[in-house]
Motif scaffolding. Structure first.
Motif, PDB file in Angstrom:
ATOM      1  N   GLU A  79       0.820  -1.213   0.000  1.00 39.34           N
ATOM      2  CA  GLU A  79       0.000   0.000   0.000  1.00 39.34           C
ATOM      3  C   GLU A  79       0.855   1.264   0.000  1.00 39.34           C
ATOM      4  OE1 GLU A  79      -2.701  -0.090   3.202  1.00 39.34           O
ATOM      5  OE2 GLU A  79      -3.832  -1.827   2.496  1.00 39.34           O
ATOM      6  N   ASN A  80       2.010   1.214   0.675  1.00 33.62           N
ATOM      7  CA  ASN A  80       2.869   2.393   0.747  1.00 33.62           C
ATOM      8  C   ASN A  80       3.978   2.391  -0.295  1.00 33.62           C
ATOM      9  OD1 ASN A  80       1.465   3.403   3.020  1.00 33.62           O
ATOM     10  ND2 ASN A  80       2.649   2.007   4.364  1.00 33.62           N
ATOM     11  N   GLY A  81       3.982   1.394  -1.181  1.00 36.56           N
ATOM     12  CA  GLY A  81       5.019   1.296  -2.182  1.00 36.56           C
ATOM     13  C   GLY A  81       4.773   2.193  -3.371  1.00 36.56           C
ATOM     14  N   VAL A  82       5.804   2.353  -4.197  1.00 37.86           N
ATOM     15  CA  VAL A  82       5.727   3.254  -5.353  1.00 37.86           C
ATOM     16  C   VAL A  82       4.699   2.779  -6.376  1.00 37.86           C
ATOM     17  CG1 VAL A  82       8.070   4.126  -5.115  1.00 37.86           C
ATOM     18  CG2 VAL A  82       7.667   2.043  -6.420  1.00 37.86           C
ATOM     19  N   ILE A  83       4.343   1.488  -6.354  1.00 37.00           N
ATOM     20  CA  ILE A  83       3.317   0.957  -7.260  1.00 37.00           C
ATOM     21  C   ILE A  83       1.979   0.819  -6.528  1.00 37.00           C
ATOM     22  CG2 ILE A  83       2.647  -1.027  -8.660  1.00 37.00           C
ATOM     23  CD1 ILE A  83       5.566  -1.516  -9.255  1.00 37.00           C
ATOM     24  N   GLY A  84       2.064   0.279  -5.303  1.00 34.45           N
ATOM     25  CA  GLY A  84       0.831   0.001  -4.558  1.00 34.45           C
ATOM     26  C   GLY A  84      -0.010   1.231  -4.323  1.00 34.45           C
ATOM     27  N   ARG A  85       0.579   2.376  -4.078  1.00 34.41           N
ATOM     28  CA  ARG A  85      -0.211   3.573  -3.805  1.00 34.41           C
ATOM     29  C   ARG A  85      -0.766   4.250  -5.068  1.00 34.41           C
ATOM     30  NH1 ARG A  85       5.103   5.461  -1.983  1.00 34.41           N
ATOM     31  NH2 ARG A  85       6.068   6.774  -3.605  1.00 34.41           N
ATOM     32  N   GLU A  86      -0.449   3.712  -6.247  1.00 36.52           N
ATOM     33  CA  GLU A  86      -0.895   4.305  -7.510  1.00 36.52           C
ATOM     34  C   GLU A  86      -2.077   3.551  -8.136  1.00 36.52           C
ATOM     35  OE1 GLU A  86       0.408   7.139  -8.752  1.00 36.52           O
ATOM     36  OE2 GLU A  86       1.690   7.245  -6.964  1.00 36.52           O
ATOM     37  N   TRP A  87      -2.509   2.418  -7.557  1.00 36.28           N
ATOM     38  CA  TRP A  87      -3.590   1.618  -8.169  1.00 36.28           C
ATOM     39  C   TRP A  87      -4.859   2.440  -8.361  1.00 36.28           C
ATOM     40  CZ3 TRP A  87      -2.499  -2.631 -10.562  1.00 36.28           C
ATOM     41  CH2 TRP A  87      -1.477  -3.489 -10.111  1.00 36.28           C
ATOM     42  N   LYS A  88      -5.172   3.259  -7.410  1.00 37.45           N
ATOM     43  CA  LYS A  88      -6.432   4.002  -7.476  1.00 37.45           C
ATOM     44  C   LYS A  88      -6.474   5.021  -8.612  1.00 37.45           C
ATOM     45  CE  LYS A  88      -4.678   7.053  -3.834  1.00 37.45           C
ATOM     46  NZ  LYS A  88      -4.882   7.528  -2.451  1.00 37.45           N
ATOM     47  N   LYS A  89      -5.314   5.354  -9.167  1.00 39.70           N
ATOM     48  CA  LYS A  89      -5.281   6.296 -10.284  1.00 39.70           C
ATOM     49  C   LYS A  89      -5.689   5.645 -11.599  1.00 39.70           C
ATOM     50  CE  LYS A  89      -1.661   9.269  -8.364  1.00 39.70           C
ATOM     51  NZ  LYS A  89      -0.316   9.841  -8.593  1.00 39.70           N
ATOM     52  N   TYR A  90      -5.725   4.317 -11.584  1.00 38.97           N
ATOM     53  CA  TYR A  90      -6.028   3.583 -12.823  1.00 38.97           C
ATOM     54  C   TYR A  90      -7.234   2.673 -12.580  1.00 38.97           C
ATOM     55  CZ  TYR A  90      -1.298   5.211 -13.750  1.00 38.97           C
ATOM     56  OH  TYR A  90      -0.177   5.984 -13.908  1.00 38.97           O
ATOM     57  N   PRO A  91      -8.465   3.177 -12.871  1.00 40.91           N
ATOM     58  CA  PRO A  91      -9.690   2.406 -12.607  1.00 40.91           C
ATOM     59  C   PRO A  91      -9.753   1.090 -13.357  1.00 40.91           C
ATOM     60  CG  PRO A  91     -10.196   4.716 -13.038  1.00 40.91           C
ATOM     61  CD  PRO A  91      -8.743   4.534 -13.350  1.00 40.91           C
ATOM     62  N   LYS A  92      -9.152   1.051 -14.521  1.00 38.47           N
ATOM     63  CA  LYS A  92      -9.192  -0.184 -15.303  1.00 38.47           C
ATOM     64  C   LYS A  92      -8.333  -1.275 -14.674  1.00 38.47           C
ATOM     65  CE  LYS A  92     -10.135   1.866 -19.830  1.00 38.47           C
ATOM     66  NZ  LYS A  92     -10.329   3.229 -19.371  1.00 38.47           N
ATOM     67  N   LEU A  93      -7.342  -0.875 -13.880  1.00 36.52           N
ATOM     68  CA  LEU A  93      -6.414  -1.850 -13.288  1.00 36.52           C
ATOM     69  C   LEU A  93      -6.820  -2.265 -11.879  1.00 36.52           C
ATOM     70  CD1 LEU A  93      -2.966  -0.305 -14.339  1.00 36.52           C
ATOM     71  CD2 LEU A  93      -4.333  -1.971 -15.573  1.00 36.52           C
ATOM     72  N   ALA A  94      -7.558  -1.393 -11.199  1.00 37.57           N
ATOM     73  CA  ALA A  94      -7.892  -1.661  -9.796  1.00 37.57           C
ATOM     74  C   ALA A  94      -8.585  -2.987  -9.581  1.00 37.57           C
ATOM     75  CB  ALA A  94      -8.726  -0.508  -9.236  1.00 37.57           C
ATOM     76  N   PRO A  95      -9.594  -3.379 -10.474  1.00 37.13           N
ATOM     77  CA  PRO A  95     -10.283  -4.664 -10.222  1.00 37.13           C
ATOM     78  C   PRO A  95      -9.344  -5.873 -10.299  1.00 37.13           C
ATOM     79  CG  PRO A  95     -11.551  -3.275 -11.712  1.00 37.13           C
ATOM     80  CD  PRO A  95     -10.218  -2.627 -11.584  1.00 37.13           C
ATOM     81  N   ILE A  96      -8.319  -5.746 -11.058  1.00 38.73           N
ATOM     82  CA  ILE A  96      -7.425  -6.912 -11.236  1.00 38.73           C
ATOM     83  C   ILE A  96      -6.039  -6.636 -10.629  1.00 38.73           C
ATOM     84  CG2 ILE A  96      -8.589  -7.778 -13.294  1.00 38.73           C
ATOM     85  CD1 ILE A  96      -6.427  -6.408 -14.977  1.00 38.73           C
ATOM     86  N   SER A  97      -5.984  -5.788  -9.612  1.00 38.89           N
ATOM     87  CA  SER A  97      -4.691  -5.418  -9.003  1.00 38.89           C
ATOM     88  C   SER A  97      -3.973  -6.614  -8.398  1.00 38.89           C
ATOM     89  CB  SER A  97      -4.924  -4.334  -7.945  1.00 38.89           C
ATOM     90  OG  SER A  97      -5.778  -4.819  -6.910  1.00 38.89           O
ATOM     91  N   ALA A  98      -4.763  -7.516  -7.768  1.00 30.11           N
ATOM     92  CA  ALA A  98      -4.133  -8.694  -7.159  1.00 30.11           C
ATOM     93  C   ALA A  98      -3.522  -9.590  -8.224  1.00 30.11           C
ATOM     94  CB  ALA A  98      -5.158  -9.460  -6.333  1.00 30.11           C
ATOM     95  N   ILE A  99      -4.271  -9.737  -9.356  1.00 29.66           N
ATOM     96  CA  ILE A  99      -3.770 -10.611 -10.435  1.00 29.66           C
ATOM     97  C   ILE A  99      -2.515 -10.004 -11.059  1.00 29.66           C
ATOM     98  CG2 ILE A  99      -4.332 -11.554 -12.708  1.00 29.66           C
ATOM     99  CD1 ILE A  99      -7.259 -11.670 -11.800  1.00 29.66           C
ATOM    100  N   LEU A 100      -2.534  -8.686 -11.302  1.00 31.58           N
ATOM    101  CA  LEU A 100      -1.365  -8.030 -11.910  1.00 31.58           C
ATOM    102  C   LEU A 100      -0.157  -8.048 -10.967  1.00 31.58           C
ATOM    103  CD1 LEU A 100      -3.061  -4.975 -13.675  1.00 31.58           C
ATOM    104  CD2 LEU A 100      -2.250  -7.106 -14.712  1.00 31.58           C
ATOM    105  N   SER A 101      -0.421  -7.878  -9.666  1.00 29.73           N
ATOM    106  CA  SER A 101       0.665  -7.940  -8.684  1.00 29.73           C
ATOM    107  C   SER A 101       1.293  -9.331  -8.680  1.00 29.73           C
ATOM    108  CB  SER A 101       0.151  -7.582  -7.291  1.00 29.73           C
ATOM    109  OG  SER A 101      -0.327  -6.264  -7.262  1.00 29.73           O
ATOM    110  N   HIS A 102       0.391 -10.347  -8.707  1.00 29.20           N
ATOM    111  CA  HIS A 102       0.890 -11.722  -8.755  1.00 29.20           C
ATOM    112  C   HIS A 102       1.719 -11.939 -10.016  1.00 29.20           C
ATOM    113  CE1 HIS A 102       0.875 -16.115  -8.948  1.00 29.20           C
ATOM    114  NE2 HIS A 102       0.523 -16.124  -7.658  1.00 29.20           N
ATOM    115  N   TRP A 103       1.239 -11.415 -11.156  1.00 28.19           N
ATOM    116  CA  TRP A 103       1.957 -11.569 -12.429  1.00 28.19           C
ATOM    117  C   TRP A 103       3.320 -10.886 -12.369  1.00 28.19           C
ATOM    118  CZ3 TRP A 103       3.863  -8.320 -16.189  1.00 28.19           C
ATOM    119  CH2 TRP A 103       4.204  -8.904 -17.409  1.00 28.19           C
ATOM    120  N   LEU A 104       3.373  -9.704 -11.748  1.00 26.26           N
ATOM    121  CA  LEU A 104       4.638  -8.974 -11.637  1.00 26.26           C
ATOM    122  C   LEU A 104       5.675  -9.757 -10.830  1.00 26.26           C
ATOM    123  CD1 LEU A 104       3.879  -5.172 -11.127  1.00 26.26           C
ATOM    124  CD2 LEU A 104       5.421  -6.198 -12.790  1.00 26.26           C
TER     125      LEU A 104
END
Length: 773
Positions: free
Chosen positions: A243-268
């Motif tokens: 949540e406090n990371g350089v990527i984690g705190r930016e999820w809310k800026k991208y509505p298209k990515l927020a629903p699949i944030s867990a999947i994208l994080s896992h992929w990363l």
């Protein structure tokens, strides 16, 4: 005017001028002699080196570890002392503040969006979860068995549900329409753009290099020469996705990515490469440079500060303070005082040099008049002073070691007087140049006296070891006793642990000196050109190759040598000379005869014709005299020591080969035209004459042993007459002019030779013959 007007005064002035002229002339003659000038230059050079060795421009540092300070010690001047603890603490802080250097490789991050697009297209085209390959399912967390542990609570229990949700996000009614995917990938590219700056580190790299979570990290991008300081938190991908990371705190800026944030994080976490490489060399260099830039921290002590409390021992800390105060005081000494100190020390060394030089000139002329031998002597003195000063400081306190080794060597090589004189000079130099007390000088001289008085002869290496034990006991007793009597309270001094330890330490060095000299004896003999009784005993073994060859080629000469050795040793012992040296030298003195044995009478077979009958007297003389040169050559080929070679050269001196000289005179009388063929100088050995008492003894023993064989009836009276005649002939011929034999000693030698020969040729009882039955 009255002075010059007086006739008496003018006469005195003229006499004074004549004396000055004579003195100047003598000085010019002395300096014109190259040998004298070379020796004088060697002595002056030695004094100059000694002045450097003793640091004559500085006062000696008088304090040693463990010394007792009865009244305490105050600082005579203000000074600074380095504080190593504070300095190290400051340097460690500066060193630890330098960040760890990591090199960034951002091009690997730029490939991630394309890889994600390929996986999302595969999702969009798949009709069911089973249509995806295993790797794609694992990367997107669609396989519960391979799902990362930290994402277990973020995914539905059923993988099909996760697949359906993801497909609904990325799919379009037209399966070939990738507009949604392209929008997601575009947002994803923006989302991970901070990774181009921060990079991704391998967790194992942090663990291996012990990099902690709060350590500073320098990220270096060589492509654009940028450098960014971050923390370990910023470069760990798990932290970046939090949540406090350089990527984690930016999820809310991208509505298209927020629903699949867990999947994208896992992929990363599955796909993201390591883009930060630790540069250990650069890190260590920068830390070393940072450490070196920190100046040393000093503690300041004012004049009058108590450095050592009254009644306290000088410990390590106090010794550091005392030395720092000593160095600070030396910096304030004016130049003229240093010049005066150097001049005084120079004069003191000159006095010692004159004292030792006088002894050398009158008792060891071979050392004083030979540049090479004098250089060796001076070099040993310089080396002893240098090592003595070096070892006198803590923790060694071993100045006695080089001193005793040198004294023992000089006692073996030269004589006891020279050794004790050298010990006196060296002890004075060492004590004065190291701040040693009078008591310490007494200790050094006591040990030196034991070494010198015990080294009359060196019959075995165990002798040197025993002397080492004796020196050690003396050191212990004298050092302990001096420290005891210097205390007012004797009861506390008997078992002073510090004094006992220092006494034992010094005794140990004395014992080590004995072992050192014993082990290096062959090298000492080779360097100084001397032989000890140990070497002589080894060389007296009849299995020596030269003696074996002499037995084989010239048995008569060998028997003659054995007889000379027997009677010569007895005679030498009678006058207090080295009988063992005479005996061993006699074994080898005629080895040159083995090359032409048939020309010498002791090797001729009875009744055979002499080879000299067909030769001119001059030629026979050359052959006879030649055995000296041949013997010297053989001795050098077999590496015999120089003292034995000297015996081979000197045992005939410059005596006359009388038999062939008389034959030459007879022939000259019969043929006046050949008168020049009977010149006496052509029939004399080349010499030199005997240079030592031992060589003089062997000359006489050799002569009388050979002559005694010619006696048909060797009665005591005839033997005595023969020996006396031969002794007087060589005495009157001046053969003993260059050795130190006195008339009384020559008389003792004569009596000993007579007794030995009478013992050899004494009559025996004639036993009655057996009667036949």
């Amino acid at each position: 005017m009255a002075f010059f007007g007086s006739k008496k005064s003018r006469t005195a002035l003229a006499a004074s001028l004549r004396d000055s002229s004579k003195l100047s002339s003598r000085l010019r003659d002395l300096l014109s002699d190259r040998g004298t000038f070379s020796r004088l230059a060697a002595c002056l050079l030695a004094i100059a080196i000694l002045m450097i060795a003793v640091e004559s421009w500085k006062a000696p540092f008088p304090y040693r570890l463990g010394e007792f300070s009865e009244h305490g010690i105050l600082a005579n001047t203000s000074f600074k002392v380095a504080n190593p603890i504070e300095t190290d603490r400051e340097r460690t802080q500066k060193e630890s503040a330098v960040p760890y250097s990591f090199n960034q490789q951002p091009e690997m991050i730029e490939k991630l969006p394309l890889l994600l697009r390929e996986d999302l297209i595969a999702i969009a085209k798949a009709k069911s979860l089973d249509d995806l390959d295993i790797d794609t399912k694992a990367e997107l967390g669609l396989t519960s068995s391979r799902r990362l542990e930290q994402f277990i609570d973020q995914f539905p229990e059923e993988s099909e549900q996760t697949f359906a949700e993801l497909k609904s996000v990325v799919s379009s009614p037209d399966s070939n329409d990738t507009k949604k995917i392209d929008e997601i990938v575009a947002d994803f590219k923006k989302l991970i753009s901070p990774l181009l700056t921060y990079g991704i580190v391998n967790e194992n790299e942090l663990t291996k290099n012990e990099i902690r979570a709060d350590d500073a990290i320098a990220i270096i991008n060589e492509s654009n020469d940028s450098r960014r300081i971050v923390t370990t938190f910023d470069i760990r991908l798990t932290n970046q996705l939090s949540e406090n990371g350089v990527i984690g705190r930016e999820w809310k800026k991208y509505p298209k990515l927020a629903p699949i944030s867990a999947i994208l994080s896992h992929w990363l976490l599955f796909q993201a490469p390591t883009t930060l490489v630790y540069d250990a060399t650069k890190t260590l260099d920068q830390r070393k440079q940072a450490r070196m830039q920190v100046a040393e921290i000093f503690d300041t002590f004012q004049r009058g500060t108590i450095l050592v409390e009254p009644g306290q021992m000088i410990e390590d800390t106090q010794l550091v303070l005392l030395y720092a105060e000593y160095e600070a005081k030396e910096l304030t000494v004016p130049t003229y005082e240093r010049v005066i100190r150097v001049a005084i020390i120079f004069l003191m060394l000159v006095v010692l040099a004159v004292l030792n030089g006088y002894h050398l000139l009158h008792n060891k002329k071979d050392v004083a008049t030979t540049v090479s031998r004098l250089s060796i002597y001076l070099s040993v003195i310089i080396l002893t002073v240098f090592l003595g000063r070096l070892l006198s400081y803590d923790p060694w306190r071993a100045e006695v070691l080089p001193l005793i080794v040198t004294v023992m060597v000089f006692a073996i090589v030269y004589d006891q007087t020279m050794a004790i004189l050298t010990a006196l000079s060296l002890s004075l130099i060492l004590c004065l140049s190291t701040g040693g007390s009078l008591g310490h000088f007494v200790v050094l001289m006591s040990v030196s006296a034991i070494a010198v008085t015990s080294l009359t002869t060196v019959s075995s290496r165990s002798t040197l070891i025993k002397i080492g034990f004796g020196m050690g006991f003396t050191y212990f007793l004298v050092y302990w006793g001096i420290n005891l009597i210097n205390k007012q309270d004797l009861s506390n001094g008997f078992f002073d642990q510090r004094v006992l330890w220092e006494s034992l330490q010094g005794a140990g060095w004395c014992l080590a000196a004995g072992y050192l000299v014993a082990g290096s004896l062959p090298f000492i003999e080779s360097l100084f050109g001397v032989v000890t009784d140990i070497s002589l005993l080894e060389m007296s073994d009849v299995s020596h190759p030269l003696l074996q060859e002499l037995v084989r080629r010239a048995p008569g000469t060998y028997n003659h040598s054995i007889s000379v050795a027997t009677i010569g040793e007895a005679a030498a012992d009678k006058i207090g000379a080295n009988g063992l040296l005479v005996r061993v030298a006699a074994y080898y003195h005629d080895i040159g005869k083995m090359l032409k044995p048939q020309y010498f009478i002791e090797n001729m077979v009875v009744g055979s014709e002499s080879l000299h009958d067909n030769l001119a007297p001059a030629m026979s003389t050359l052959i006879i005299i030649g055995h000296v040169k041949d013997g010297v050559d053989l001795a050098r080929q077999h590496n015999l020591p120089q003292p034995l070679i000297d015996f081979i050269e000197q045992h005939h001196g410059t005596t006359l080969v009388e038999y062939f000289f008389r034959e030459a005179e007879k022939q000259a009388d019969l043929s006046p035209d050949h008168k020049t063929d009977a010149e006496e100088s052509s029939f004399r050995y080349p010499g030199p004459q005997p240079q030592t008492r031992e060589a003089g003894v062997m000359m006489l023993a050799d002569a009388v042993e050979s002559a005694s064989r010619t006696l048909s009836d060797p009665t005591p009276k005839r033997i005595k007459s023969l020996v006396h005649s031969l002794v007087m002939k060589r005495l009157l011929d001046g053969q003993f002019n260059e050795c130190s034999l006195t008339l009384s000693e020559i008389n003792i030698i004569e009596d000993s030779l007579v007794k030995s020969l009478i013992g050899i040729y004494h009559g025996r009882i004639k036993y009655p013959e057996e009667r036949s039955a």
